[in-house]
Scaffold this motif. Structure first.
Motif, PDB file in Angstrom:
ATOM      1  N   ILE A  64       0.907  -1.265   0.064  1.00 15.75           N
ATOM      2  CA  ILE A  64       0.049   0.088  -0.114  1.00 15.75           C
ATOM      3  C   ILE A  64       0.950   1.147   0.037  1.00 15.75           C
ATOM      4  N   HIS A  65       0.717   2.074  -0.899  1.00 14.42           N
ATOM      5  CA  HIS A  65       1.319   3.244  -1.168  1.00 14.42           C
ATOM      6  C   HIS A  65       0.404   4.474  -0.703  1.00 14.42           C
ATOM      7  N   PRO A  66       0.384   4.883   0.387  1.00 13.96           N
ATOM      8  CA  PRO A  66      -1.024   5.871   0.906  1.00 13.96           C
ATOM      9  C   PRO A  66      -1.193   6.985   0.302  1.00 13.96           C
ATOM     10  N   VAL A  71      -5.468   8.909  -3.616  1.00  9.83           N
ATOM     11  CA  VAL A  71      -5.663   9.279  -4.874  1.00  9.83           C
ATOM     12  C   VAL A  71      -6.640   8.280  -5.669  1.00  9.83           C
ATOM     13  N   PHE A  72      -6.344   6.772  -5.683  1.00 10.88           N
ATOM     14  CA  PHE A  72      -7.129   5.828  -6.367  1.00 10.88           C
ATOM     15  C   PHE A  72      -8.640   5.958  -5.551  1.00 10.88           C
ATOM     16  N   VAL A 159     -10.373   2.026 -18.444  1.00  5.89           N
ATOM     17  CA  VAL A 159      -9.840   0.820 -17.720  1.00  5.89           C
ATOM     18  C   VAL A 159      -8.248   1.189 -17.607  1.00  5.89           C
ATOM     19  N   THR A 160      -7.618   1.682 -18.723  1.00  7.89           N
ATOM     20  CA  THR A 160      -6.221   2.143 -18.446  1.00  7.89           C
ATOM     21  C   THR A 160      -5.977   3.220 -17.286  1.00  7.89           C
ATOM     22  N   ARG A 161      -6.676   4.162 -17.113  1.00 12.00           N
ATOM     23  CA  ARG A 161      -6.592   5.169 -15.971  1.00 12.00           C
ATOM     24  C   ARG A 161      -6.766   4.407 -14.599  1.00 12.00           C
ATOM     25  N   LEU A 162      -7.765   3.445 -14.777  1.00 16.04           N
ATOM     26  CA  LEU A 162      -8.143   2.601 -13.426  1.00 16.04           C
ATOM     27  C   LEU A 162      -6.891   1.816 -13.008  1.00 16.04           C
ATOM     28  N   GLU A 163      -6.513   1.206 -13.995  1.00 13.48           N
ATOM     29  CA  GLU A 163      -5.239   0.126 -14.015  1.00 13.48           C
ATOM     30  C   GLU A 163      -4.165   1.097 -13.426  1.00 13.48           C
ATOM     31  N   SER A 164      -3.826   2.225 -13.932  1.00 13.87           N
ATOM     32  CA  SER A 164      -2.747   2.962 -13.341  1.00 13.87           C
ATOM     33  C   SER A 164      -2.820   3.409 -11.932  1.00 13.87           C
ATOM     34  N   ALA A 165      -3.957   3.735 -11.758  1.00 16.27           N
ATOM     35  CA  ALA A 165      -4.303   4.275 -10.490  1.00 16.27           C
ATOM     36  C   ALA A 165      -3.983   2.985  -9.378  1.00 16.27           C
ATOM     37  N   ILE A 166      -4.531   1.889  -9.706  1.00 24.20           N
ATOM     38  CA  ILE A 166      -4.521   0.639  -8.863  1.00 24.20           C
ATOM     39  C   ILE A 166      -3.076   0.276  -8.618  1.00 24.20           C
TER      40      ILE A 166
END
Length: 180
Positions: A64-66, A71-72, A159-166
């Motif tokens: 976990i990167h706080p 942001v996610f 999906v790419t934006r969500l994947e990057s955030a995750i």
């Protein structure tokens, strides 16, 4: 930096105290009553379970990167609200069928853990459902509702934006480097 303390041993086997604590909490929630007897019974049952049925130690590599996790969570909350409004809009339009498509999207990560997190996040959003996940091809097949225009490109970008955030929030350094 201190080394982690080893778990106490009973008859030569380790009894991980963290697992005992979680199982005791579950025991208390199941009983629904916080009494000394329930706590002691939960501790005893949990200690016997983790001693008799030890689980293998697995490290998924997820961290976990706080700041990135915050942001996610904010972005995901925004996606939940937007998706909910989109589904509600189409549900209230009587006599009009919403646009529905099945779209194939490509993931950039090769990590199964990150792919599972992306899949769970997408399935939690109203109006989208992961029909199939192909780990070896880095591909997801999605059912999406209520999106107009160039649906494959829009869905791929989302999906790419969500994947990057995750991956930024929970990925290993290798996962994060893979997306750069």
């Amino acid at each position: 930096m201190r080394a982690a303390r080893p778990a106490p041993r009973v008859l030569g086997r380790p009894v991980p105290l963290g697992e005992v604590a979680w199982l005791t909490v579950a025991w208390l929630l199941l009983w629904g009553d916080l009494t000394v007897g329930n706590v002691l019974g939960g501790l005893l049952a949990a200690a016997v379970i983790v001693w008799a049925l030890p689980l293998p130690v697995l490290d998924s590599g997820a961290r976990i990167h706080p700041v990135a996790a915050l942001v996610f969570l904010v972005r995901f909350a925004g996606d939940l609200v937007l998706s909910s409004f989109r589904v509600a809009f189409w549900a209230l339009r009587l006599g009009t069928s919403p646009p529905v498509e099945v779209v194939r999207v490509r993931l950039r990560t090769s990590s199964e853990v990150m792919t599972v997190l992306v899949t769970v996040a997408l399935s939690a959003l109203p109006g989208s459902l992961v029909l199939e996940a192909r780990f070896e091809d880095r591909e997801l097949v999605l059912h999406v509702l209520g999106i107009r225009g160039d649906v494959p490109a829009t869905v791929q970008a989302d999906v790419t934006r969500l994947e990057s955030a995750i991956v930024a929030a929970f990925g290993t350094p290798e996962d994060r480097e893979e997306l750069r």
